[in-house]
Design a protein around this motif. Structure first.
Motif, short mmCIF file in Angstrom:
data_model
loop_
_atom_site.label_atom_id
_atom_site.label_comp_id
_atom_site.label_asym_id
_atom_site.label_seq_id
_atom_site.Cartn_x
_atom_site.Cartn_y
_atom_site.Cartn_z
N SER A 116 0.81 -1.22 0.00
CA SER A 116 0.00 0.00 0.00
C SER A 116 0.84 1.27 0.00
N ILE A 117 2.07 1.17 -0.49
CA ILE A 117 2.92 2.36 -0.57
C ILE A 117 3.56 2.41 -1.96
N TYR A 124 6.21 4.78 -4.76
CA TYR A 124 7.35 5.70 -4.83
C TYR A 124 6.89 7.13 -4.58
N ASP A 125 5.77 7.51 -5.21
CA ASP A 125 5.27 8.88 -5.08
C ASP A 125 4.90 9.24 -3.65
N ASP A 126 4.53 8.23 -2.84
CA ASP A 126 4.21 8.50 -1.44
C ASP A 126 5.42 9.04 -0.68
N LEU A 127 6.60 8.56 -1.05
CA LEU A 127 7.82 9.00 -0.38
C LEU A 127 8.22 10.41 -0.78
N LEU A 128 7.66 10.91 -1.86
CA LEU A 128 7.96 12.27 -2.30
C LEU A 128 7.24 13.33 -1.45
N ARG A 148 4.65 9.84 8.47
CA ARG A 148 5.80 9.02 8.85
C ARG A 148 5.34 7.70 9.46
N GLU A 149 4.31 7.71 10.28
CA GLU A 149 3.83 6.47 10.88
C GLU A 149 3.34 5.50 9.82
N GLU A 150 2.60 6.01 8.85
CA GLU A 150 2.09 5.16 7.78
C GLU A 150 3.21 4.65 6.89
N ILE A 151 4.14 5.54 6.54
CA ILE A 151 5.26 5.18 5.66
C ILE A 151 6.16 4.15 6.35
N ASP A 152 6.48 4.38 7.63
CA ASP A 152 7.33 3.44 8.36
C ASP A 152 6.71 2.04 8.40
N VAL A 177 13.95 2.26 -3.07
CA VAL A 177 12.63 2.40 -3.68
C VAL A 177 12.79 3.33 -4.89
N LYS A 178 12.38 2.84 -6.07
CA LYS A 178 12.54 3.60 -7.30
C LYS A 178 11.26 3.54 -8.13
N LYS A 179 11.20 4.40 -9.13
CA LYS A 179 10.15 4.31 -10.13
C LYS A 179 10.46 3.13 -11.06
#
Length: 355
Positions: free
Chosen positions: A35-36, A38-42, A70-74, A129-131
């Motif tokens: 559910s994550i 690459y664009d989410d990390l931007l 950060r909580e969701e991404i982690d 993590v890449k495109k």
């Protein structure tokens, strides 16, 4: 020596993953559901420069996110780690911590580098993590099939997850470690460079400048064995200039090329080239279905421009003298022709010169 500007295109585009390639990835368990993206990390709100131990800019920045993001991404990055390195079980997630999320604006892929630490023992590792880019995925798969090294990566829609490849960056090694090597070690590194150069040339992996590969020293009884591994696969079968696939034409590799000339005789160089082509042929023979399926995907795909295909065909016909390249319509067919030549010569035990 030709300049980098003349050797390579200024910018390589990212090519989409075709349905056929996506089916191939699913068949070999390279596909995941997560559910994550690459664009989410931007979505980071700020960043600071990351410096190395000598206080020099690493070209990476450390990112910072809002507490909610950060909580969701982690949570999702920990899940990705378990899928990449284990069976995806959630039991180990409470013992993992995301120590850093670094972003690099240098190069085509603009990756995120994720540092995961085990809080029980402080061991840590990285992944990227890449495109997604079809040519990069073909490069990773070809490395997995044709090289001595297994590649661990996952694809989720437009997001590519790559395992970190440990080693000393080639440019750092050439500058800091190579001058301290013994003459015997230099001869062994020269041998590995010849074999690495041959593998990249035959499988059409381009742009292997010194910072796009690593050198891994391994202690073996009373000496150190050095191996060379590619870490960047953006330039798989894209450029039309054959020199892009030949490491000796990259100015960053000049000292390595010079060392080969000093340490190895022509007969030895030829022997190591034959050894590497034979190894690649054996890999194809032991995994025939996987190789054929991947090449079939490449032949049905677009991972370069028509003018690059035509230029590479011209260079190969002139360099190799084989008119079979004239009938190739894309990069997949060009690579198929080269690999068929390597495999045929191995089976014939004739080991004719290819490049």
């Amino acid at each position: 020596m030709a300049s980098e500007e003349k050797l390579m295109s200024k910018k390589k585009p990212a090519f989409p993953v075709s349905e056929m390639l996506n089916a191939y990835l699913k068949n070999y368990n390279r596909n995941i559901k997560n559910s994550i993206y690459y664009d989410d990390l931007l979505r980071f709100q700020g960043s600071v420069t990351v410096y190395d131990k000598n206080e020099e800019d690493t070209l990476w920045v450390r990112t910072y996110y809002s507490q909610f993001d950060r909580e969701e991404i982690d949570r999702n990055l920990k899940k990705i780690y378990t899928m990449l390195h284990s069976d995806g079980n959630d039991q180990s997630i409470p013992f993992l911590n995301v120590d850093a999320i670094d972003y690099c604006t240098f190069g085509n892929s603009k990756p995120f580098r994720i540092k995961i630490r085990n809080i029980l023992n402080d061991n840590y590792t990285y992944f990227y993590v890449k495109k997604t880019d079809a040519s990069r995925i073909y490069g990773l798969e070809l490395e997995h099939i044709l090289s001595p090294h297994n590649m661990n990566f996952l694809v989720y829609k437009d997001t590519l997850i790559e395992e970190h490849i440990a080693g000393i960056p080639g440019d750092d090694f050439i500058r800091d470690f190579l001058p301290k090597c013994t003459e015997l070690e230099k001869a062994q590194i020269a041998k590995e460079f010849v074999k690495f150069k041959e593998r990249c040339l035959v499988r059409l992996l381009g742009d292997m400048r010194s910072y796009n590969y690593v050198i891994t020293p391994t202690h073996d009884f009373d000496h150190i064995v050095y191996k060379i591994r590619a870490i960047d696969f953006d330039q798989q079968s894209f450029e039309g200039n054959l020199k892009v696939y030949n490491l000796q034409f990259m100015k960053e590799n000049f000292k390595m090329t010079e060392m080969v000339g000093k340490k190895l005789q022509n007969d030895s160089i030829q022997q190591y080239k034959i050894e590497e082509r034979s190894f690649m042929a054996k890999r194809m023979i032991t995994a025939p279905k996987r190789t054929l399926r991947l090449i079939k995907c490449m032949k049905a795909d677009t991972i370069s421009f028509p003018e690059n295909v035509e230029l590479l065909k011209t260079h190969l016909i002139k360099y190799v003298g084989d008119v079979k390249f004239k009938d190739c319509k894309n990069m997949g067919e060009i690579l198929e022709t080269i690999l068929a030549f390597v495999k045929r010569n191995y089976l014939d035990i004739s080991n004719k010169e290819l490049f």
